[in-house]
Write an enzyme that holds these catalytic residues in place. Structure first.
Site, short mmCIF file in Angstrom:
data_model
loop_
_atom_site.label_atom_id
_atom_site.label_comp_id
_atom_site.label_asym_id
_atom_site.label_seq_id
_atom_site.Cartn_x
_atom_site.Cartn_y
_atom_site.Cartn_z
N LYS A 8 0.96 -0.86 0.26
CA LYS A 8 -0.24 -0.17 0.00
C LYS A 8 1.10 1.29 -0.02
O LYS A 8 0.42 2.62 -0.85
CB LYS A 8 -0.76 0.00 1.26
N GLN A 40 -4.65 -1.52 9.65
CA GLN A 40 -4.26 -2.55 8.49
C GLN A 40 -5.07 -3.87 9.82
O GLN A 40 -4.66 -4.11 10.94
CB GLN A 40 -2.89 -2.76 8.59
N ASP A 71 -10.85 3.13 4.12
CA ASP A 71 -10.67 1.82 4.17
C ASP A 71 -12.70 1.59 4.05
O ASP A 71 -12.87 0.52 3.53
CB ASP A 71 -10.67 1.36 5.21
N1 GUN Z 1 -6.77 -6.76 5.90
C1 GUN Z 1 -7.51 -7.50 5.11
N2 GUN Z 1 -8.23 -6.90 4.25
C2 GUN Z 1 -7.96 -5.21 4.34
C3 GUN Z 1 -7.95 -4.03 4.60
O1 GUN Z 1 -8.99 -4.12 3.12
N3 GUN Z 1 -8.20 -2.85 5.05
C4 GUN Z 1 -7.68 -3.37 6.58
N4 GUN Z 1 -7.47 -2.07 6.87
N5 GUN Z 1 -7.54 -4.29 6.53
C5 GUN Z 1 -7.60 -5.37 5.91
#
Ligand code: GUN
Length: 306
Positions: free
Chosen positions: A56, A100, A123
């Site tokens: 990311k 995350q 998100d």
């Molecule tokens: N863990 C797995 N997928 C995601 C996501 O799309 N966002 C976040 N913050 N954590 C994740």
């Protein structure tokens, strides 16, 4: 028809999409003399989460977006994590905040998600954003379903009247995916671990979306002729290399690609399917958050979602 057009190339989609994101982020820089800024919080040393966060951050940097990485120990208290989020909420130069998941078990994911300023919630997990999506007035839409939806719209043109079946009812994928498809006039079935006759449900799908986390579970017995399949699963599978006899691992989806590729009309591979578009949508949401932070109208690449 050969397999070339059959495979939905998420990498190609994401590259084209990110070019447009880059244009928006460079325009933002010209106007406001700073880049859009994404803060990513990683708690603990979960290997997969570490890789996702690195990806990311790297993609942000490549697309004209500043990233701030906050790395906290496995043992950090919920109060300290909440305090970090509070600081980022108040920082005018931070546009998007992502924590995350999953978090260590002593921290309540609910409390953390609720603490993020909904206007920085790239998100789309905050109840305000979640509720807005379900009420047909979306603000930030969760990245994985948004990426799936974007590819489906481009591949199919018309979604209205299609039978869509989703395997998995998570807040990250299954539920928001259902909302997007419902708003596009699909008839939507959400299935899950307690669903009876799962195969029969899946066999009726014009659009089958799997986010179940079981390696290669979906085989030819789940798939209707000419179905469109989106595979959200990312599972690491151990296997013995038949030549070298060494233990190796590979990434596979929830779908047994080899067994369904000749039945499906179109299918996303793993890797190179849904994954790259998920990250591209995170970049999109961050740039959108930056324009909103500056109270500027945002000419959305996605157009009107509903
Ligand atoms: N863990 C797995 N997928 C995601 C996501 O799309 N966002 C976040 N913050 N954590 C994740």
């Amino acid at each position: 028809m050969g397999n070339i057009k059959k495979i939905i190339n998420g990498k190609e989609y994401s590259e084209k999409f990110l070019k447009q994101v880059y244009t928006l982020s460079t325009n933002f820089y010209k106007r406001f003399n700073r880049k859009p800024c994404l803060a990513v919080i990683l708690v603990g040393d979960n290997t997969a989460s570490g890789i996702y966060v690195k990806n990311k951050v790297h993609t942000a940097e490549k697309n004209g977006i500043k990233s701030v990485k906050v790395i906290l120990s496995n043992k950090v208290s919920e109060a300290s994590l909440l305090n970090e989020i509070l600081k980022l909420n108040e920082d005018q130069n931070v546009d998007g905040i992502l924590v995350q998941l999953p978090l260590p078990v002593h921290i309540s994911e609910k409390n953390i998600i609720h603490s993020i300023n909904p206007m920085k919630d790239v998100d789309g997990f905050h109840p305000i954003n979640f509720g807005k999506l379900f009420m047909g007035n979306p603000n930030f839409i969760p990245c994985t379903p948004l990426g799936c939806y974007y590819m489906l719209k481009n591949e199919l043109k018309e979604l209205s009247g299609k039978n869509a079946v989703i395997i998995g009812r998570s807040n990250i994928v299954g539920k928001p995916m259902a909302s997007l498809l419902l708003a596009s006039n699909c008839s939507v079935t959400i299935t899950h671990s307690k669903t009876k006759n799962l195969r029969e449900h899946c066999k009726k799908a014009d659009i089958l979306i799997s986010a179940v986390g079981i390696p290669e579970m979906v085989d030819e017995t789940y798939v209707k002729n000419n179905a469109i399949i989106l595979d959200v699963g990312i599972n690491r599978l151990q296997f013995v290399n038949s030549e070298t006899k060494a233990n190796e691992t590979k990434l596979v989806g929830d779908v047994n690609f080899g067994k369904v590729v000749n039945i499906a009309k179109k299918i996303t591979p793993v890797p190179g399917g849904v994954g790259p578009m998920t990250i591209a949508c995170l970049m999109h949401n961050t740039v959108k958050a930056a324009y909103k932070n500056k109270k500027q109208s945002f000419n959305d690449i996605l157009g009107e979602i509903f």
